[in-house]
Design an enzyme around this catalytic site. Sequence first.
Site, PDB file in Angstrom:
ATOM      1  N   HIS A 195       8.070  70.112  16.486  1.00  0.00           N
ATOM      2  CA  HIS A 195       7.552  70.569  17.780  1.00  0.00           C
ATOM      3  C   HIS A 195       8.590  71.430  18.498  1.00  0.00           C
ATOM      4  O   HIS A 195       8.243  72.290  19.306  1.00  0.00           O
ATOM      5  CB  HIS A 195       7.207  69.381  18.684  1.00  0.00           C
ATOM      6  N   ASP A 264      -0.793  72.320  10.997  1.00  0.00           N
ATOM      7  CA  ASP A 264      -0.405  71.715  12.261  1.00  0.00           C
ATOM      8  C   ASP A 264      -0.484  72.811  13.329  1.00  0.00           C
ATOM      9  O   ASP A 264      -0.647  73.998  13.024  1.00  0.00           O
ATOM     10  CB  ASP A 264       1.006  71.134  12.147  1.00  0.00           C
TER      11      ASP A 264
END
Length: 497
Positions: A195, A264
Amino acid sequence: MTHSAAGPLGPVLPAALDEAAHRCLVAGFDGTTTVPDTLKRLIDRGLGGVILFTRNIRDADQVRELTCTLRTLRPDLLIAIDNEGGGIGHLVAAGAPEVPGSWALGAADDPGLTAACADALAGHLLSLGITVSYAPVADVQSRPENPIVRTRAFGGDPELVSRHLRAWIEATESRGVASCAKHFPGHGGTVTDSHHELAVDPRPYERLDLAPFRAAVGAGVPMLMSAHVVFPALDPELPATLSRRILSDVLRGELGFDGVLVSDALEMRAIADRYGEAAGARLALAAGADQVIVAVPDLEVTLACRDAVLDALGAGDLTEERVTEAAERVRRLALRYAAPCRPGAVAAWDAHAGLTAARRAVRSGGPLPRPVPGAHVVDCFPPPHPALNWGGEDLRTEVRALDPTATGTAVAGEPDDLAAVAGEVLRAAEGRPLVLALCDAELYAWQGRLRDALFAGRPDTLVVSTGLPEAGDELAAHGRGRVNLRALAEVLAGRTE
């Protein structure tokens, strides 16, 4: 019929190819009852799916209304959500079943219980009109320093992870909900959170954690999600999401997966900072992904990704065959899982499975300590991860619900004056048992410093953990979901069944 890809100067593509390109996109958005006009236009062009987050959830009836509205716009639209259980729960306000996270299920190590928890989550999704669950996590927690997988994994043993994956996938499939094993080929061997930046797993091929993904494919999982992780043993440069070698050669060729491969989220900084979301969309599809997720609610980002794909098709940098193949996989998935607008009553699930599993996980480590009635409970945990929903639960609240004489302090993130906090705790705990709950103290040094400061004044402090178990813990919840904390509170309050 044709569509213009990017206004009057953009390439004009045949309508079927334009629709195929849109099927390869999954979009996040803002709204709980109304659908933004931009999203409506994307859906009209063939958008493959949407992903819901906490921002889209108010209550169960509202979610049902929203999913029906979306399917009215396009019946084959896939409606998805991250639904791992434990501390990650976007559907708390919609009455989601309380189940522990994967690590606690692995600690209990009863595949039947794992299946019951997965069934409860899937049944609830179906009652809301959501038919794609971006779960379970197939990663193996292989590095103690790993900052992002941890209790989201079933464990650190590939075989244990595999058997619980199979139980989860089969239970979810039985409900008519699509599961999605993630994050291929594994995020558990990294020391970086993708992230925030590009992650690397430096291990040789034979030590990579591919076994759970093979098990997932063998169990018939309809979807897999790629990892924004570089695996030098497979591709020395590109993260898995953008690597043809990993997605096409390894996943399709070696593992034989023919379901939908979804990326993702492209706005994660591992992709966005290095490549940009738009280029990431084009590169991921070229590498073998079938859908790319743009989870941010700013639909301009989704449009930029869409335009990059259409421009690449027009220029010949992305082949029509690759996009058509991807869209066909999405179409087949939608035939199975894009249910008509009939959310509501579904077959009952075991509402007690989650608490049963959480209790077994707490008791899995050996003899239980004696209850500590009237304790002062200090619950330490890192600030909530920005990408993972947190429901605001803490251990002191759960203990006080069972023992109103207890008191407590919640410490969410490193305090500005740790010594002052320690002093306040020691004063508040005078004449009471002192319980200190740590969450991944090996990653967050401030928790260890607070522990040492409390031990200096109260060597009888009872230390428990709500993250990965650590040396010195007398009790471990194996997770921070509300049901994990409740099971831990039962032991501390002497209210075990």
